[in-house]
Design a protein around this motif. Sequence first.
Motif, PDB file in Angstrom:
ATOM      1  N   ASP A  11      -9.355 -11.476  -8.564  1.00 21.49           N
ATOM      2  CA  ASP A  11      -8.354 -12.394  -8.018  1.00 21.49           C
ATOM      3  C   ASP A  11      -6.914 -11.922  -8.205  1.00 21.49           C
ATOM      4  O   ASP A  11      -5.972 -12.656  -7.880  1.00 21.49           O
TER       5      ASP A  11
ATOM      6  N   GLU B 265      -4.352 -10.251  -6.920  1.00 18.10           N
ATOM      7  CA  GLU B 265      -3.671  -9.635  -5.780  1.00 18.10           C
ATOM      8  C   GLU B 265      -2.282  -9.135  -6.184  1.00 18.10           C
ATOM      9  O   GLU B 265      -1.800  -8.121  -5.666  1.00 18.10           O
ATOM     10  N   GLU B 266      -1.668  -9.837  -7.130  1.00 13.60           N
ATOM     11  CA  GLU B 266      -0.326  -9.446  -7.546  1.00 13.60           C
ATOM     12  C   GLU B 266      -0.331  -8.052  -8.159  1.00 13.60           C
ATOM     13  O   GLU B 266       0.541  -7.227  -7.856  1.00 13.60           O
TER      14      GLU B 266
ATOM     15  N   ARG C 287      -2.436  -5.627  -7.625  1.00 13.38           N
ATOM     16  CA  ARG C 287      -2.670  -4.620  -6.576  1.00 13.38           C
ATOM     17  C   ARG C 287      -1.401  -4.365  -5.757  1.00 13.38           C
ATOM     18  O   ARG C 287      -1.082  -3.222  -5.408  1.00 13.38           O
ATOM     19  N   ALA C 288      -0.656  -5.432  -5.477  1.00 15.13           N
ATOM     20  CA  ALA C 288       0.584  -5.277  -4.718  1.00 15.13           C
ATOM     21  C   ALA C 288       1.605  -4.460  -5.507  1.00 15.13           C
ATOM     22  O   ALA C 288       2.319  -3.610  -4.945  1.00 15.13           O
TER      23      ALA C 288
END
Length: 891
Positions: A131, A133-134, A136-137
């Motif tokens: 979960d 995503e931050e 990965r960004a």
Amino acid sequence: MRTSEIAKRFLNYFEKNGHLVVPSASLISPNPTTLFTIAGMVPFIPYLLGEQTPPSRRMTSNQKCVRTLDIDEVGKTTRHGTFFQMLGNFSFGDYFREEAIHYAWELLTLPQDQGGYGIDKDKLWVTTFTDDEEARAIWKNEGFDPEHMQIFGMEDNFWTTGGPGPGGPCSEIYIDRGPEYGKDGGPSADETRFIEVWNLVFENFEVDNVKSKTDLHIVGELQQKNIDTGAGLERLAYLMQGKQNIYETDEVYPVIEAAEKLTGLKYGENADADVRFRVAADHVRSALMIMNDGVRPSNVGRGYVLRRLLRRTVRSMRMLGVRESVLPTLFPVSKNAMVASYPELEQTFHEVSESAYGEEDAFLRTLENGTTILDVAVSKAKQQDTEVSGEDAFTLHDTYGFPIELTLEMAQEQGVKVDEAKFRELMNEQKSRARADALKKRHNVDLSVYDDFKKTLESPIDFLGYTDMSSRSKVLGIMQEGKGSVPAVSAPATVEVILDRTPFYAQAGGQLADQGEIISDDGAVLEVDDVQKPIKDLIVHQCRLTEGTLVIGAEVNASIDVNRRGAIARSHTATHMVHKALREELGPQATQRGSEDAPNRLRFDFQWSKAPSKDMMNTVEARVNDRLRDNLAVTTQEMKFDDAIALGAMHLFGEKYGDIVRVVSIGEDGWSRELCGGTHVDHVGKIGAINIMSESSIGSGVRRVDAVVGQGAYEFNAREHALVSQLSDTLNARPDELAERINMLLNKLKESDRRLASMYESQLAQSVPQLVEQAATSAASIKLAAKNVGHFGSFDALRKTVLDIRGRLGEGSPVVVALAGLSEDDKPMIAVATNASAREQGIKAGDLVRNASKVLGGGGGGKPDFAQGGGADANKIDEALQALQAQVMNG
């Protein structure tokens, strides 16, 4: 780049980025539940949990760590080492994901001439939580190749302490070693080729009800978010130095090179020899660092771990052909390899090395004495296809000093087991004999010798111990085992000494004897270990003569161990108080049947037909402590026996008393009054406190109370207080809320277990149609439905499912149904059912289960139509099912 330089660059980088550099904490763990510091974040736990305020919100360290749980794997893999160093950077409510990822990326990829590690960006891979995503960004913004990112679940990329507290997702950084080390595809494809070097933990959640890595409850977001990272220094070193494993780095490999010279063998030419080289190198370094932090070899705790490391080093080198001492060669080499990182080794090395060398010398003597005997025992076991007998293992231990762990290890190396249960039985028998022998030695001369001696006394022996702790005395008699009375004796010797006057209390009435020393004017020194009265009114001191010569008539100073006497006196007075409080609570029938008064503890036996309730015992304990706070006076008085009984003095049933007895009273009003010849405190307040530890039955109608007294009670209360504080902190509850909070958690746990079992059983039921269809449409003559179902909940659910599938497949063809999986306590189990057609062909469920269970490391059985079994090795469930399938198909 040397290992010390890799560590230095890490610390320098983070110091430049506002982090406080913290020296490594000791390897000796401050946590009483663990022997050593086992992870880099351990010293920072109080800050991560918010228990203490950190000296800086940004900190960094290179922490020394030791783990020995997988000591048997050392040398066999590239990753297992007992001593390791963990680089880490930490943020306590300061920066978070973006900075943590940036720092790691920059340090790893920054050119070496600019202070970084200069690792090729194309060789780096990262994993992130499902979960997150931050994260990965942020990695993408740093310029990281998205093709080198992989997403893992909670099992791999969610961190907790293992209990309630902070937790959060993590991002792990891997280095690709290249195609020669395995297949491509990132960490998910091959973790031999792709090696994890740094783990970034983003602590942003509060978690509780943690059952496993994947089974926990996220309470919510933390107010203070933390960063906790760990980079394995040894892993970075071997990858950056282009080595094959951690043993070939600059801080470890010099020991292997020294071992090569000692053995004449070459590292890398023989796989078995290489393991032994690596074990020696790893263990020498670990032992050196553990000893540098103050640990010394012993038979308990950290000292035992250290002793085992040193002995495994010697054993490994011996198996490489070196029979002389090796540590004087290997220890200095390891010190020279580590001193760049730990300069303090220069100051401690002399003392550390001398201790290690002495341990090796002692162990070599043990090996020399016992190895041949063990080899004979192993050969006998192999010839008879059995195990090394417990008797042989006991002989090795008792006669040659071979520890059982060494016997087990050396036998295992030759493929033979040891009857450890029999060994333990023989050890217990030996202890019992030793206790019995010690008891006999209290009377190691025929009693007539004592009678004859007593007749020569001009006056009775004067016992001074009620008032005096030492005395000037004269030696009246000396006795030795097998010789009786002797005129003189020289050291070293074990003797019995009789004095004309003595402060030493002889064991009686449940009170243990005094200990101390006797020193003669002409230099004889005796340690008094025990004092007995083998016959009435004759006080005999059992001593070890350690110096000089003792003669009849010698003038001596006799002194008791005052601290021991005081501790025993407190216990004895407390025993009287427990007796009185029991009678107040239970009634006059609760009379004494025996006792033991020892330093800081007591044991009290009393007549009572059933177990008193816990509330009753709490009342007894509270009553005694109330009376302690009253600081009642303790007085003694000698009087006629009949007068004492008329006063209400308690006495032991069946005990013989003289015409004149000594009465010990507690309280001016005689709250407690007993006939007693023992020593006591003058006021009960000096006892301090008493805690009843247990109450139990020791026979028909007789109960026993065990309690701690004085310092013993203080230490017990301190431990209890620490435990309550720990539980309060862990559960975030006040002490008075703990019972309610724990009951609530237990109820939640039961409910979670129920739901989990229901889920497993539902999944099991959903698999039935597919299993039935696969078996029914099979071209095989015997319809086999077999599957590893994983967790299945209750065994009853597994049994019903097996029978359900068998029923659905009918009797048209021979049918065998075999389902295996993990029970509620994670034990592998298997259930098998056969239909009538299968049984007609001789296929029996019981036979199938027995063979499959053997694969699982257990057993089982049952009837021809249904059977069940289990084992210990959950990793072999698939193998067990394959064996069962082969048995079915091959008849």
